[in-house]
Design an enzyme around this catalytic site. Structure first.
Site, PDB file in Angstrom:
ATOM      1  N   LYS A 112      51.374  26.641  82.241  1.00 40.48           N
ATOM      2  CA  LYS A 112      52.051  26.569  83.489  1.00 40.48           C
ATOM      3  C   LYS A 112      53.503  24.883  83.527  1.00 40.48           C
ATOM      4  O   LYS A 112      52.362  23.460  83.260  1.00 40.48           O
ATOM      5  CB  LYS A 112      51.699  26.087  85.306  1.00 40.48           C
ATOM      6  N   ARG A 138      44.046  33.240  90.609  1.00 44.42           N
ATOM      7  CA  ARG A 138      44.432  32.423  89.833  1.00 44.42           C
ATOM      8  C   ARG A 138      44.930  31.367  91.340  1.00 44.42           C
ATOM      9  O   ARG A 138      44.898  30.041  90.770  1.00 44.42           O
ATOM     10  CB  ARG A 138      46.000  32.611  88.996  1.00 44.42           C
ATOM     11  N   ARG A 192      64.726  29.356  73.578  1.00 49.47           N
ATOM     12  CA  ARG A 192      64.238  30.509  74.214  1.00 49.47           C
ATOM     13  C   ARG A 192      62.719  30.531  74.238  1.00 49.47           C
ATOM     14  O   ARG A 192      61.964  31.346  73.840  1.00 49.47           O
ATOM     15  CB  ARG A 192      64.799  32.073  73.911  1.00 49.47           C
TER      16      ARG A 192
END
Lengths: 364, 364
Positions: free
Chosen positions: B144, B242, B123
């Site tokens: 990202k 963004r 996780r």
């Protein structure tokens, strides 16, 4: 209808618990800001689908949503990378966009799988939990979602909070009795770690709970969720206190792993694990009644409290070494000190755990 | 050595840019709170490994870390679920725990893959970026991370910020010249969207940049990273501003998808996309010089600015329909209004895009 808020700052969300919620799911989803312009995907399993999928789809469509659904096989095997990829394909084919939501209709497996798909589809979209098992009262609070790696359970996952949880107690009425008991294991666990009164309430109301009395269930689920929510609010990413929710899980996961997923239900395995943890607690100075009380409470709701002879102690020990609850080489255990109280022990010796496992085989 | 801070509250992190950083990586990693008690995993690719892996491993081991490494094939095909699962296996076998870190040594593919492994192993564990391409100056800022689904690029991913970025400009000296140009495309893009002076600087210093002059590179990378960091700081999860970083990407991704990943480098495809976007800008009222200036700047660094005849306009249109930049059914484009300025247009008509694609085939 009972309502509970899980307090996580801007990621806070409500849990609704009551009867007849499935029929009005579309309204709840809309009320919680999920855009009607974007398609939804419901993920469920082949056992749940025949009972509840149509009701849910109708409710969502009546509210104006375009909805696709995907049905996975029932059971832990659906928490695989293969099924995960299939769900991603379903999401793409259903043209889910960044404003879409994925709805999990089912138990913990479906919630974990669908939640991880929602956490990672387009780097994360909205997620709605609609639990249909008692066990899922646990997994629907806290945002832990995951799938399994062939070498270890829940190894691949994320923290991804739902927008809301809709807990329709009517969906629990079709649960097999073994799953009812296993689900209640996590409810009792919440009492054992944090609330002695609630642990005693579970024991006193065991018959009503096992008979799926709606009022008893709704109260028990609310209380279980509330205890978990309070702990998760303090430690969303499990860097500290949240670990106490793992009471019984270190031994429990190891039992599940070596017995082959399926022989033990998760709740059954952690029941045995909680008795083992109570034994460790007594070894470390807690009153001997802790062990007897824990055992009696779990027996009351029909759970196993001893370890079958045929499971090898060494295999369980070795499975624990792979468990992700080992941090920086130390063995971490959640140890009860009394009913309703636990401590996080980071210095548990392997010999003591081995001894406890041996004694767990002699329990009656 | 230049240093830049990406400001994201408690997820803030530094980017170090300079010469000789690989040799001292162990010290940097330790200085940034990554525990020496937990093992590390370096993920790299087969092209980068022979040049730089040993240097990095030696540096980390000298600092006292236990380090494992995994080498994946070079190129976009490594951003698959199959390779992702292999990396998870490597992480488990290396006994990574919740305090461990994964280090990405390579370009954008390695960064995206390793970052997504770090985002989802147990996780989420710590992540360090060590970019070895110019293009990666873009992907190393902003968190990202993603892998590809057979039906769509970057469809499976997360936002996961690194603990630090170590940008050793010495590692850029072995880049093939086509990759240098393609990498500079994102640098110029940062100028085009936000900083006209920097866009002009890139054009004026094109020769030095193409010759891999260390000072020019370090300045350009720092400036490119800084522009991106400023935008990401305002909108970490890409809910608004963004999106302007996607200038040229809607058309660019579609070109990559239909040409087969590999025919065009990412930077080449978005170069064509940026010329297309400038055309759309002029169609919507910007001065005609915008198109000519954009084209000249991109040509200066050796990038293609026209669309090859053999790519079908309709195939590109259809690929764009699958792109995740479509939100609630509308076509979203980042449109330049002048050099250094863009706007987010949510109402772009398919006919106009089709026209632009046709004109892109006639560019010289």
């Amino acid at each position: 209808m009972r309502e509970l808020k899980v307090d996580l700052g801007e990621r806070s969300y409500p849990i609704y618990i009551g009867s007849g919620l499935l029929e009005t799911a579309g309204d709840y989803v809309q009320k919680h800001g999920i855009s009607i312009k974007s398609p939804l995907l419901v993920i469920t399993d082949e056992k749940v689908a025949p009972h509840y999928l149509d009701t849910l789809l109708t409710s969502l469509e009546t509210a104006g949503y375009a909805v696709a659904s995907a049905v996975v096989p029932s059971g832990e095997t659906s928490k695989s990378l293969k099924v995960y990829e299939e769900m991603m394909t379903s999401a793409i084919e259903a043209k889910l966009d960044r404003s879409s939501a994925i709805l999990a209709l089912g138990g913990g497996v479906v919630g974990d799988l669908a939640g991880f798909v929602a956490a990672t589809y387009m780097r994360g979209i909205k997620f709605v939990q609609i639990p249909t098992t008692i066990l899922a009262h646990d997994s629907s609070v806290g945002g832990k979602v995951a799938i399994n790696h062939p070498l270890a359970k829940n190894m691949i996952g994320a923290f991804h909070q739902p927008e809301l949880v809709l807990y329709d107690v009517d969906t629990l009425l079709t649960l097999p009795s073994r799953e009812v008991s296993a689900g209640l294991a996590e409810m009792v666990k919440h009492g054992l770690i944090r609330d002695a009164d609630f642990a005693h309430w579970c024991e006193e109301n065991a018959d009503q709970l096992l008979a799926l009395d709606k009022d008893a269930l709704a109260y028990g689920l609310l209380k279980g969720c509330a205890i978990k929510a309070e702990i998760v609010s303090q430690d969303e990413q499990e860097n500290g206190i949240r670990a106490i929710l793992n009471l019984g899980h270190t031994i429990g996961h190891a039992i599940e792993a070596i017995a082959g997923y399926g022989e033990f239900l998760h709740g059954e395995a952690i029941s045995i694990g909680m008795v083992g943890s109570a034994k460790l607690g007594v070894m470390r100075g807690a009153d001997a009644s802790l062990h007897e009380d824990t055992k009696r409470m779990l027996k009351a709701i029909g759970l196993p409290t001893s370890l079958p002879e045929h499971l090898s102690t060494e295999d369980i020990m070795s499975a624990m070494m792979h468990d992700k609850k080992f941090r920086e080489g130390h063995m971490i255990f959640i140890i009860p000190t009394a009913i309703g109280e636990v401590t996080i022990a980071k210095d548990v010796r392997a010999e003591d755990v081995r001894l406890v496992l041996e004694e767990l085989k002699k329990e009656v």
